[in-house]
Design a protein around this motif. Structure first.
Motif, PDB file in Angstrom:
ATOM      1  N   LEU A   1       0.826  -1.208   0.000  1.00 13.21           N
ATOM      2  CA  LEU A   1       0.000   0.000   0.000  1.00 13.21           C
ATOM      3  C   LEU A   1       0.863   1.262   0.000  1.00 13.21           C
ATOM      4  N   TRP A   2       1.971   1.238   0.712  1.00 12.53           N
ATOM      5  CA  TRP A   2       2.863   2.397   0.764  1.00 12.53           C
ATOM      6  C   TRP A   2       3.471   2.674  -0.605  1.00 12.53           C
ATOM      7  N   ILE A   3       3.953   1.627  -1.266  1.00  9.57           N
ATOM      8  CA  ILE A   3       4.538   1.818  -2.598  1.00  9.57           C
ATOM      9  C   ILE A   3       3.465   2.250  -3.592  1.00  9.57           C
ATOM     10  N   GLY A   4       2.263   1.663  -3.502  1.00 12.85           N
ATOM     11  CA  GLY A   4       1.175   2.096  -4.375  1.00 12.85           C
ATOM     12  C   GLY A   4       0.824   3.555  -4.167  1.00 12.85           C
ATOM     13  N   LEU A   5       0.808   4.009  -2.901  1.00 10.30           N
ATOM     14  CA  LEU A   5       0.523   5.411  -2.614  1.00 10.30           C
ATOM     15  C   LEU A   5       1.596   6.323  -3.200  1.00 10.30           C
ATOM     16  N   CYS A   6       2.853   5.932  -3.075  1.00 15.75           N
ATOM     17  CA  CYS A   6       3.942   6.745  -3.632  1.00 15.75           C
ATOM     18  C   CYS A   6       3.833   6.846  -5.157  1.00 15.75           C
ATOM     19  N   CYS A   7       3.548   5.729  -5.820  1.00 14.89           N
ATOM     20  CA  CYS A   7       3.415   5.752  -7.284  1.00 14.89           C
ATOM     21  C   CYS A   7       2.209   6.581  -7.710  1.00 14.89           C
ATOM     22  N   ALA A   8       1.111   6.508  -6.954  1.00 16.93           N
ATOM     23  CA  ALA A   8      -0.082   7.285  -7.300  1.00 16.93           C
ATOM     24  C   ALA A   8       0.180   8.777  -7.155  1.00 16.93           C
ATOM     25  N   LEU A   9       0.776   9.172  -6.052  1.00 16.17           N
ATOM     26  CA  LEU A   9       1.046  10.596  -5.847  1.00 16.17           C
ATOM     27  C   LEU A   9       2.090  11.115  -6.827  1.00 16.17           C
ATOM     28  N   ALA A  10       3.048  10.265  -7.211  1.00 18.41           N
ATOM     29  CA  ALA A  10       4.064  10.696  -8.170  1.00 18.41           C
ATOM     30  C   ALA A  10       3.453  11.023  -9.524  1.00 18.41           C
ATOM     31  N   THR A  11       2.353  10.351  -9.892  1.00 16.80           N
ATOM     32  CA  THR A  11       1.692  10.628 -11.165  1.00 16.80           C
ATOM     33  C   THR A  11       1.136  12.039 -11.205  1.00 16.80           C
ATOM     34  N   LEU A  12       0.883  12.629 -10.041  1.00 16.15           N
ATOM     35  CA  LEU A  12       0.314  13.970  -9.969  1.00 16.15           C
ATOM     36  C   LEU A  12       1.380  15.062  -9.952  1.00 16.15           C
ATOM     37  N   LEU A  13       2.668  14.682  -9.963  1.00 18.84           N
ATOM     38  CA  LEU A  13       3.748  15.657  -9.913  1.00 18.84           C
ATOM     39  C   LEU A  13       4.474  15.714 -11.251  1.00 18.84           C
ATOM     40  N   ASP A  14       5.355  16.707 -11.389  1.00 18.22           N
ATOM     41  CA  ASP A  14       6.100  16.927 -12.624  1.00 18.22           C
ATOM     42  C   ASP A  14       7.589  16.696 -12.384  1.00 18.22           C
ATOM     43  N   GLN A  15       8.263  16.381 -13.486  1.00 15.06           N
ATOM     44  CA  GLN A  15       9.713  16.298 -13.523  1.00 15.06           C
ATOM     45  C   GLN A  15      10.256  15.376 -12.426  1.00 15.06           C
ATOM     46  N   TYR A  16      11.386  15.757 -11.808  1.00 12.90           N
ATOM     47  CA  TYR A  16      12.044  14.862 -10.862  1.00 12.90           C
ATOM     48  C   TYR A  16      11.432  14.898  -9.470  1.00 12.90           C
ATOM     49  N   ARG A  17      10.461  15.782  -9.245  1.00 17.72           N
ATOM     50  CA  ARG A  17       9.694  15.678  -8.005  1.00 17.72           C
ATOM     51  C   ARG A  17       8.928  14.361  -7.972  1.00 17.72           C
ATOM     52  N   ALA A  18       8.406  13.972  -9.130  1.00 22.72           N
ATOM     53  CA  ALA A  18       7.731  12.674  -9.217  1.00 22.72           C
ATOM     54  C   ALA A  18       8.727  11.544  -8.988  1.00 22.72           C
ATOM     55  N   TYR A  19       9.923  11.684  -9.538  1.00 27.80           N
ATOM     56  CA  TYR A  19      10.947  10.651  -9.330  1.00 27.80           C
ATOM     57  C   TYR A  19      11.319  10.537  -7.855  1.00 27.80           C
TER      58      TYR A  19
END
Length: 666
Positions: free
Chosen positions: A117-135
């Motif tokens: 669930l933690w990794i899924g949450l990180c991947c979901a929130l990263a989709t909402l960010l741009d550039q290397y903030r998502a990374y």
């Protein structure tokens, strides 16, 4: 007699085929100087970080060169941004891993469920960010998995493992940074000049597209030219923050550059409006060396309608051309501001792209399901390298989560992984056992890493090089007092390749990404936002509207091979028309909100905007057009006539959009 075929003799055909194959690998034996500098610099940084980690007797030194290849980018600004967010993600991920291990010491089921669930949450929130903030956010997730799975056998040592992993990351970042500084002297001057040259070239291309391919009608050639320019502007806008990092702190060059690019988007929309008002525009003669804005002004003057012979009244043409030339002047001034950097400059300008909430949810569900599936596979099989398999799955998901189309990106990643496994097999089983000194290890690893660095600079090979460069040190696994035996190497390599195949299968089976569904969802989102632009409380201006729409359109264009050409062409035409109509809906809203119209005109335009917001403007627009033309004819002052001309021009452009896209805008 039949016609004689012009075929080459067999020896010449064989020679031609061989020469063709040799030329295909010319990037290895005849690379460009910048490509060779990048490859050698990064290879040296990776090997030096490995040797330092071995000298420090760290338990897993292979993670240091992996970090070097992850953060190494073609520009120094990209490397700085990625390194900064990598360190941030690593530190947060380390804390998360320690927390998970401490919370579920004797409950593996709950531990793996919460980790997924933690990794899924990180991947979901990263989709909402741009550039290397998502990374940085996805790095938080897979760092947690790597540390947690590494400490499964020894949970009491999770803090030590966390500190070690963080040390590798910081060591790799420092080595890459030092080598980059040595290889890139005069970075600030070069970064400023490259930014200015790129801005000038993009501005010149924008003016050329407007004058030689006015608007973006149904002509496929015009759509291709406009689509290519949009990709260029949007990609450049996303990379400006890297140039700002290279130029140092406390400067506003990035804000001025972003405003200049946003102005170019506005110019394209206004050019489309001119094409609607006066479709018989001609291109200027080629070869003029004047400045782009001067060529644009001359083109507008040459194509201005003449009331005596033209069906279009010049008052409707005037406000659009005035806005176009004013925006071109604004763009030139912003480019000049990037050059002069005035003292005390406090200018701020930023753009936000669309947040893909549905894609974020799908990404999170897919990542959580994949990690949980990998954990179940390990629990069922009790495979000795199961923790490595889980960490590889988490790492690959983190690398792919922010890609435009992860399924497409995973296939070349797998092929690069196969090349990596083959190269690592040769080095691990035959070469590494014969090495007795660090200098020899450096010489051995320099060749494959340099080749991988050269491949990373070629767009058609970048996907292969991505996995090859990162995981070659991991599969070799060099350590101070030992080496991988054959069984350990095969198990580690099998875990690596199986993780890529596992990720590829989950992307195909678990809420798969479909481009046609994405296009329909994007068009529905654009249609809804286009209607809401008419609301008086909306603060979206023309630049923000165009930037968000252009970003969504460019994402579709980058995946153009997934759509049939007719479908793609229709989608591009609808999107660009919606972008243009939105600009003039915003203009009508601003005229009403700023009180620039007479009370009678303000009431009629406000009523039209209210109907537009409810999707009921189609029936009303002929009456509003007729009323506006009547008011323009009976206006007694030049100011009143100019106001009605601007309203009439906006209504004509909106009407054309309604006729082209009745389903989208009704």
């Amino acid at each position: 007699m039949g016609a004689r075929t012009a075929t080459l003799p067999l020896p010449e055909r064989i020679t031609s085929v061989l020469l063709h194959q040799v030329r295909r690998v010319s990037w290895i034996y005849a690379p460009a100087l910048p490509d060779l500098a990048f490859a050698v610099r990064t290879a040296f940084a990776a090997i030096i970080s490995l040797l330092i980690a071995m000298w420090m007797e760290l338990d897993s030194p292979q993670w240091a060169p992996l970090t070097v290849w992850v953060v190494a980018q073609s520009s120094r600004g990209e490397s700085l941004s990625k390194a900064r967010w990598r360190i941030f993600g690593t530190l947060v991920g380390s804390v998360a891993a320690i927390t998970l291990m401490a919370a579920f010491p004797q409950a593996p089921g709950l531990f793996f469920a919460c980790l997924s669930l933690w990794i899924g949450l990180c991947c979901a929130l990263a989709t909402l960010l741009d550039q290397y903030r998502a990374y940085g956010l996805v790095l938080t997730g897979f760092t947690s998995a790597i540390i947690a799975t590494g400490a499964i056998a020894q949970p009491d040592d999770v803090f030590a493992i966390s500190v070690a992993r963080s040390s590798y990351i910081i060591l790799g970042v420092l080595c890459e940074a030092v080598l980059a500084v040595l290889f890139m002297p005069r970075m600030v001057e070069r970064a400023r000049q490259q930014l200015l040259d790129r801005l000038a070239d993009t501005f010149r291309a924008t003016c050329a597209t407007i004058t030689r391919h006015p608007g973006a009608s149904a002509d496929p050639e015009q759509q291709d030219v406009t689509g290519t320019l949009l990709k260029r502007i949007v990609t450049f806008s996303g990379q400006i923050e890297f140039s700002a990092l290279e130029l140092g702190p406390r400067n506003h060059v990035g804000d001025h550059a972003r405003r200049a690019l946003a102005g170019m988007l506005v110019m394209l929309a206004q050019a489309r409006a001119l094409q609607i008002l006066h479709p018989r525009m001609t291109a200027p003669p080629h070869g003029d060396d004047a400045r782009p804005e001067q060529l644009l002004a001359a083109w507008v003057r040459d194509n201005a309608p003449r009331p005596a012979t033209d069906t279009v009244d010049s008052p409707e043409w005037q406000p659009v051309t005035t806005a176009l030339l004013s925006e071109a002047t604004r763009v030139r001034n912003e480019i000049t501001a990037c050059t002069t950097a005035p003292r005390g400059d406090r200018f701020r300008f930023s753009l936000t792209s669309r947040r893909h909430m549905r894609e974020a949810v799908n990404n999170g569900l897919r990542a959580a399901a994949a990690i949980m599936g990998a954990c179940l596979a390990w629990e069922i099989t009790a495979w000795h390298h199961g923790p490595a398999f889980i960490s590889f799955v988490a790492l690959i998901y983190g690398l792919m989560a922010t890609r435009e189309n992860p399924l497409v990106a995973t296939t070349p990643f797998l092929k690069g992984g196969l090349w990596c496994a083959a190269t690592a097999a040769v080095l691990t089983l035959w070469v590494i056992p014969a090495i007795t000194a660090p200098e020899i290890l450096l010489m051995v690893l320099l060749v494959p890493m340099t080749v991988g660095g050269l491949a990373a600079r070629r767009p058609q090979l970048a996907g292969y090089a991505f996995s090859f460069n990162m995981f070659l040190p991991v599969l070799i696994g060099p350590i101070n007092q030992g080496r991988f035996d054959e069984v350990s190497f095969l198990n580690n390599t099998m875990a690596f390749l199986a993780s890529i195949i596992f990720v590829l299968l989950t992307y195909r089976l678990v809420v798969p990404f479909r481009m046609d569904v994405h296009v329909r969802r994007t068009e529905a989102w654009v249609s809804l936002r286009l209607r809401h632009l008419a609301r008086m409380g909306t603060r979206t201006d023309a630049t923000a509207w165009l930037a968000s729409c252009a970003t969504s359109l460019v994402r579709i264009l980058f995946q153009a091979n997934a759509l049939p050409p007719p479908v793609l062409g229709a989608c591009v035409a609808r999107q660009i028309t919606s972008m243009t109509v939105g600009v003039y809906v915003i203009r009508l809203r601003e005229l009403v909100r700023d009180g620039r119209l007479s009370p009678r005109a303000e009431r009629i335009v406000a009523l039209f905007l209210a109907r537009w917001d409810r999707g009921q403007a189609t029936v009303m627009i002929p009456y509003v057009l007729a009323w506006t033309q009547h008011e323009q004819a009976r206006a007694t002052t030049p100011h009143a006539r100019a106001q009605m001309a601007e309203v009439l021009a906006c209504l004509h452009i909106i009407t054309a959009g309604l006729h082209e896209n009745p389903d989208t805008m009704a």
